[in-house]
Write a protein that holds these residues in place. Structure first.
Motif, PDB file in Angstrom:
ATOM      1  N   GLY A 386      33.022 -21.316   2.982  1.00  0.00           N
ATOM      2  CA  GLY A 386      34.221 -20.523   2.768  1.00  0.00           C
ATOM      3  C   GLY A 386      34.546 -19.696   4.001  1.00  0.00           C
ATOM      4  N   LYS A 387      35.690 -19.031   3.960  1.00  0.00           N
ATOM      5  CA  LYS A 387      36.106 -18.206   5.090  1.00  0.00           C
ATOM      6  C   LYS A 387      35.171 -17.006   5.255  1.00  0.00           C
ATOM      7  CE  LYS A 387      41.018 -19.359   4.710  1.00  0.00           C
ATOM      8  NZ  LYS A 387      42.390 -18.826   4.543  1.00  0.00           N
ATOM      9  N   ALA A 388      35.137 -16.475   6.462  1.00  0.00           N
ATOM     10  CA  ALA A 388      34.323 -15.294   6.722  1.00  0.00           C
ATOM     11  C   ALA A 388      34.863 -14.100   5.935  1.00  0.00           C
ATOM     12  CB  ALA A 388      34.330 -14.975   8.218  1.00  0.00           C
ATOM     13  N   VAL A 389      33.956 -13.267   5.443  1.00  0.00           N
ATOM     14  CA  VAL A 389      34.395 -12.055   4.755  1.00  0.00           C
ATOM     15  C   VAL A 389      34.791 -10.990   5.769  1.00  0.00           C
ATOM     16  CG1 VAL A 389      33.074 -12.458   2.667  1.00  0.00           C
ATOM     17  CG2 VAL A 389      32.003 -11.214   4.550  1.00  0.00           C
ATOM     18  N   TYR A 390      34.303 -11.140   6.975  1.00  0.00           N
ATOM     19  CA  TYR A 390      34.715 -10.256   8.065  1.00  0.00           C
ATOM     20  C   TYR A 390      34.399 -10.935   9.387  1.00  0.00           C
ATOM     21  CZ  TYR A 390      35.413  -6.311  11.142  1.00  0.00           C
ATOM     22  OH  TYR A 390      35.861  -5.505  12.150  1.00  0.00           O
ATOM     23  N   ALA A 391      35.277 -10.746  10.355  1.00  0.00           N
ATOM     24  CA  ALA A 391      35.056 -11.300  11.693  1.00  0.00           C
ATOM     25  C   ALA A 391      35.710 -10.377  12.710  1.00  0.00           C
ATOM     26  CB  ALA A 391      35.643 -12.710  11.807  1.00  0.00           C
ATOM     27  N   VAL A 392      35.040 -10.186  13.827  1.00  0.00           N
ATOM     28  CA  VAL A 392      35.595  -9.299  14.846  1.00  0.00           C
ATOM     29  C   VAL A 392      35.112  -9.720  16.220  1.00  0.00           C
ATOM     30  CG1 VAL A 392      33.696  -7.622  14.713  1.00  0.00           C
ATOM     31  CG2 VAL A 392      35.951  -6.868  15.501  1.00  0.00           C
ATOM     32  N   LEU A 393      35.993  -9.578  17.201  1.00  0.00           N
ATOM     33  CA  LEU A 393      35.648  -9.775  18.606  1.00  0.00           C
ATOM     34  C   LEU A 393      35.168  -8.431  19.133  1.00  0.00           C
ATOM     35  CD1 LEU A 393      37.946 -11.631  21.171  1.00  0.00           C
ATOM     36  CD2 LEU A 393      36.577  -9.648  21.799  1.00  0.00           C
ATOM     37  N   ASP A 394      33.934  -8.390  19.606  1.00  0.00           N
ATOM     38  CA  ASP A 394      33.332  -7.133  20.045  1.00  0.00           C
ATOM     39  C   ASP A 394      33.445  -7.024  21.559  1.00  0.00           C
ATOM     40  OD1 ASP A 394      32.028  -4.723  19.773  1.00  0.00           O
ATOM     41  OD2 ASP A 394      30.040  -5.602  19.925  1.00  0.00           O
ATOM     42  N   PHE A 401      42.459  -5.018  18.397  1.00  0.00           N
ATOM     43  CA  PHE A 401      43.087  -4.864  17.087  1.00  0.00           C
ATOM     44  C   PHE A 401      42.757  -6.094  16.243  1.00  0.00           C
ATOM     45  CE2 PHE A 401      46.956  -2.004  18.338  1.00  0.00           C
ATOM     46  CZ  PHE A 401      46.127  -1.227  19.142  1.00  0.00           C
ATOM     47  N   THR A 402      42.103  -5.907  15.102  1.00  0.00           N
ATOM     48  CA  THR A 402      41.774  -7.019  14.225  1.00  0.00           C
ATOM     49  C   THR A 402      42.336  -6.787  12.825  1.00  0.00           C
ATOM     50  OG1 THR A 402      39.634  -6.011  13.698  1.00  0.00           O
ATOM     51  CG2 THR A 402      39.660  -7.657  15.441  1.00  0.00           C
ATOM     52  N   HIS A 403      42.643  -7.878  12.139  1.00  0.00           N
ATOM     53  CA  HIS A 403      43.093  -7.782  10.753  1.00  0.00           C
ATOM     54  C   HIS A 403      41.920  -7.327   9.895  1.00  0.00           C
ATOM     55  CE1 HIS A 403      43.840  -9.599   6.681  1.00  0.00           C
ATOM     56  NE2 HIS A 403      44.902  -8.851   6.843  1.00  0.00           N
ATOM     57  N   TYR A 404      42.192  -6.415   8.952  1.00  0.00           N
ATOM     58  CA  TYR A 404      41.108  -5.829   8.173  1.00  0.00           C
ATOM     59  C   TYR A 404      41.594  -5.490   6.772  1.00  0.00           C
ATOM     60  CZ  TYR A 404      36.969  -2.896   7.289  1.00  0.00           C
ATOM     61  OH  TYR A 404      35.798  -2.377   6.797  1.00  0.00           O
ATOM     62  N   ILE A 405      40.755  -5.745   5.784  1.00  0.00           N
ATOM     63  CA  ILE A 405      41.032  -5.344   4.407  1.00  0.00           C
ATOM     64  C   ILE A 405      39.973  -4.319   4.019  1.00  0.00           C
ATOM     65  CG2 ILE A 405      41.220  -6.095   2.003  1.00  0.00           C
ATOM     66  CD1 ILE A 405      42.031  -8.843   3.047  1.00  0.00           C
ATOM     67  N   ASN A 406      40.398  -3.100   3.724  1.00  0.00           N
ATOM     68  CA  ASN A 406      39.424  -2.045   3.448  1.00  0.00           C
ATOM     69  C   ASN A 406      38.879  -2.151   2.020  1.00  0.00           C
ATOM     70  OD1 ASN A 406      41.376  -0.956   1.759  1.00  0.00           O
ATOM     71  ND2 ASN A 406      41.857   0.794   3.080  1.00  0.00           N
ATOM     72  N   HIS A 407      37.985  -1.234   1.672  1.00  0.00           N
ATOM     73  CA  HIS A 407      37.313  -1.314   0.375  1.00  0.00           C
ATOM     74  C   HIS A 407      38.259  -1.072  -0.789  1.00  0.00           C
ATOM     75  CE1 HIS A 407      37.314   3.002   1.301  1.00  0.00           C
ATOM     76  NE2 HIS A 407      37.131   3.218   0.015  1.00  0.00           N
ATOM     77  N   LYS A 408      39.463  -0.569  -0.500  1.00  0.00           N
ATOM     78  CA  LYS A 408      40.471  -0.382  -1.547  1.00  0.00           C
ATOM     79  C   LYS A 408      41.347  -1.615  -1.721  1.00  0.00           C
ATOM     80  CE  LYS A 408      40.909   4.610  -0.665  1.00  0.00           C
ATOM     81  NZ  LYS A 408      41.862   5.687  -0.261  1.00  0.00           N
ATOM     82  N   GLY A 409      41.101  -2.627  -0.876  1.00  0.00           N
ATOM     83  CA  GLY A 409      41.911  -3.832  -0.946  1.00  0.00           C
ATOM     84  C   GLY A 409      43.179  -3.760  -0.120  1.00  0.00           C
ATOM     85  N   GLU A 410      43.334  -2.707   0.668  1.00  0.00           N
ATOM     86  CA  GLU A 410      44.519  -2.551   1.508  1.00  0.00           C
ATOM     87  C   GLU A 410      44.374  -3.375   2.784  1.00  0.00           C
ATOM     88  OE1 GLU A 410      45.867   2.026   0.551  1.00  0.00           O
ATOM     89  OE2 GLU A 410      44.246   1.693   1.984  1.00  0.00           O
TER      90      GLU A 410
END
Length: 454
Positions: A386-394, A401-410
């Motif tokens: 499945g797709k990654a639950v989180y991914a980031v270029l460090d 700037f990365t797309h992010y869904i916070n713990h509230k689902g925003e």
């Protein structure tokens, strides 16, 4: 406040010895020059991308490390330059010796669960050195592996993949093309859906080379007054900007700039807040350097499948006094105008400048570097679980700037910021002022900062 903090975490990792993965079939032995955009000094480093994956019962007892290892050998048949080594020729020209020596691969197990990393996954990540072992001698530019991949299995059946790549080989879009091909091979495909195209000569200098545009990103600037800051005094935090935060910042945008993009207004806001926090000399020139994808600037376009670096790094410049004391519109106008400078001619001019000036580095004095990978599709890399639950270029310095869904689902944008600890406190305060609302849920009007030097 939209600031996120990492959860302290300690765990141990057991690794298998690093191994070299070579192409599964014979590949051409040849020397392939990089473009004059690829081999500039500012891209001669390795950057890691981190992926977190949840356990998938449908995959049974399959070992993700074994699946990725096998897929890697197959994809290197198509992307065989990655299995080679960089050499340097006359004029510091980089070229790939397609030797087939292979890329580094590490399989590891950690005594920790995905849940223990915390509800909010974001940089800085705890124990990064455990998730990506820096194999001795592997992080050089010449004669070093061009890729290093570590797959770390967790106690819960989840796993983490970290891919470290030499930036001279490709930008984030080229990298994603390679990773998409790797994920396709992992799921059983025999050929990538997009075949790789080399053709680095498309972005090589003209004959004779001629600089036709202004390139403040390569200005030679003396650094005479900058204080020496210890890495121990630096603070790394991540900030989340959802629709509410972006809307609050947009309240300060003047009417004639209302058509600005989210990236532009957020970049202007961060540049201004960061400058106020650093308290530079009022007359210092502050630079905002933003990565601009130039693939669509060319006519005819850069061919589909080209995976080299195709971006400009234009620099907006302002006196510190103006950035701090003028409204947000000042910074925003500069950011928007600077981004628009990147054209096909601009890119050709950069390539020519590299040859004329010996491949200089980007200007670092007074510079803030930002890059937007929210649309790069990092989360979409799927090896079968499945797709990654989180991914980031460090990145060690830039704000990515990365797309992010916070713990509230925003859904929103996550931005990491590096600053000296004292400056970070001022940054948080200034950003908080811009995001603050009064009792009637109106944004509190922007105030000129109390900045004694100005």
């Amino acid at each position: 406040m939209a600031m996120l903090t990492s959860t302290p975490l300690t765990f141990s990792v057991r690794r298998s010895p690093p191994e070299l993965i070579v192409p599964s079939k014979p590949t051409p032995r040849e020397l392939k020059p990089l473009s004059d955009i690829d081999d500039q000094e500012g891209l001669r480093f390795h950057f890691p991308v981190i992926y977190f994956y949840k356990r998938n019962p449908k995959m049974g007892n399959k070992n993700p490390a074994s699946v990725i290892r096998e897929a890697l050998a197959k994809v290197l048949v198509f992307y065989y330059p990655f299995a080679g080594r960089l050499k340097e020729g006359p004029g510091r020209k980089l070229m790939v010796d397609c030797s087939g020596e292979g890329v580094l691969f590490i399989e590891a197990e950690a005594d920790v669960t995905l849940k223990q990393f915390g509800v909010a996954l974001q940089p800085p990540f705890p124990c990064m050195e455990e998730l990506l072992y820096d194999v001795p001698g592997s992080s050089g530019i010449l004669d070093s592996p061009l890729l290093l991949i570590q797959v770390t299995r967790l106690l819960c059946g989840s796993f983490i993949v970290v891919v470290r790549q030499n930036h001279t080989m490709c930008d984030v879009f080229g990298y994603m093309q390679f990773m998409t091909a790797l994920s396709e091979m992992a799921k059983g495909e025999s050929t990538p859906s997009t075949l790789p195209v080399w053709q680095r000569e498309l972005l090589c200098a003209r004959d004779p080379p001629r600089v036709t545009c202004t390139h403040h990103e390569y200005d030679e600037v003396a650094d005479t007054e900058a204080p020496i800051i210890s890495l121990d005094d630096m603070e790394h935090r991540s900030f989340f900007f959802g629709p509410t935060q972006i809307s609050a910042i947009r309240r300060f945008v003047p009417t004639h700039l209302k058509h600005c993009s989210t990236f532009e207004v957020l970049t202007a806001c961060l540049w201004r807040c960061r400058t106020i926090a650093l308290q530079p000399n009022p007359e210092d020139e502050m630079r905002m350097m933003t990565v601009v994808n130039a693939r669509r600037k060319f006519n005819p376009r850069i061919p589909l499948g080209y995976y080299g670096n195709v971006f400009g790094y234009p620099a907006a410049i302002s006196k510190a006094r103006d950035l701090c004391n003028k409204p947000l519109g000042h910074a925003l106008d500069l950011v928007m105008k600077t981004k628009s400078e990147v054209t096909a001619e601009y890119m050709r001019s950069v390539a020519d400048l590299m040859v004329i000036k010996g491949r200089p580095n980007f200007t670092t004095v007074g510079s803030y570097i930002v890059s937007d990978v929210t649309r790069a599709g990092l989360l979409g890399v799927d090896f079968g679980w499945g797709k990654a639950v989180y991914a980031v270029l460090d990145h060690p310095v830039a704000s990515i700037f990365t797309h992010y869904i916070n713990h509230k689902g925003e859904s929103g944008i996550l931005v990491p910021i590096w600053l000296p600890s004292v400056a970070m406190k001022r940054f948080v305060k200034e950003l908080g002022n811009m995001l603050a609302r009064d009792n009637n849920d109106h944004v509190i009007q922007e105030q000129v900062p109390a900045y004694s030097k100005l």
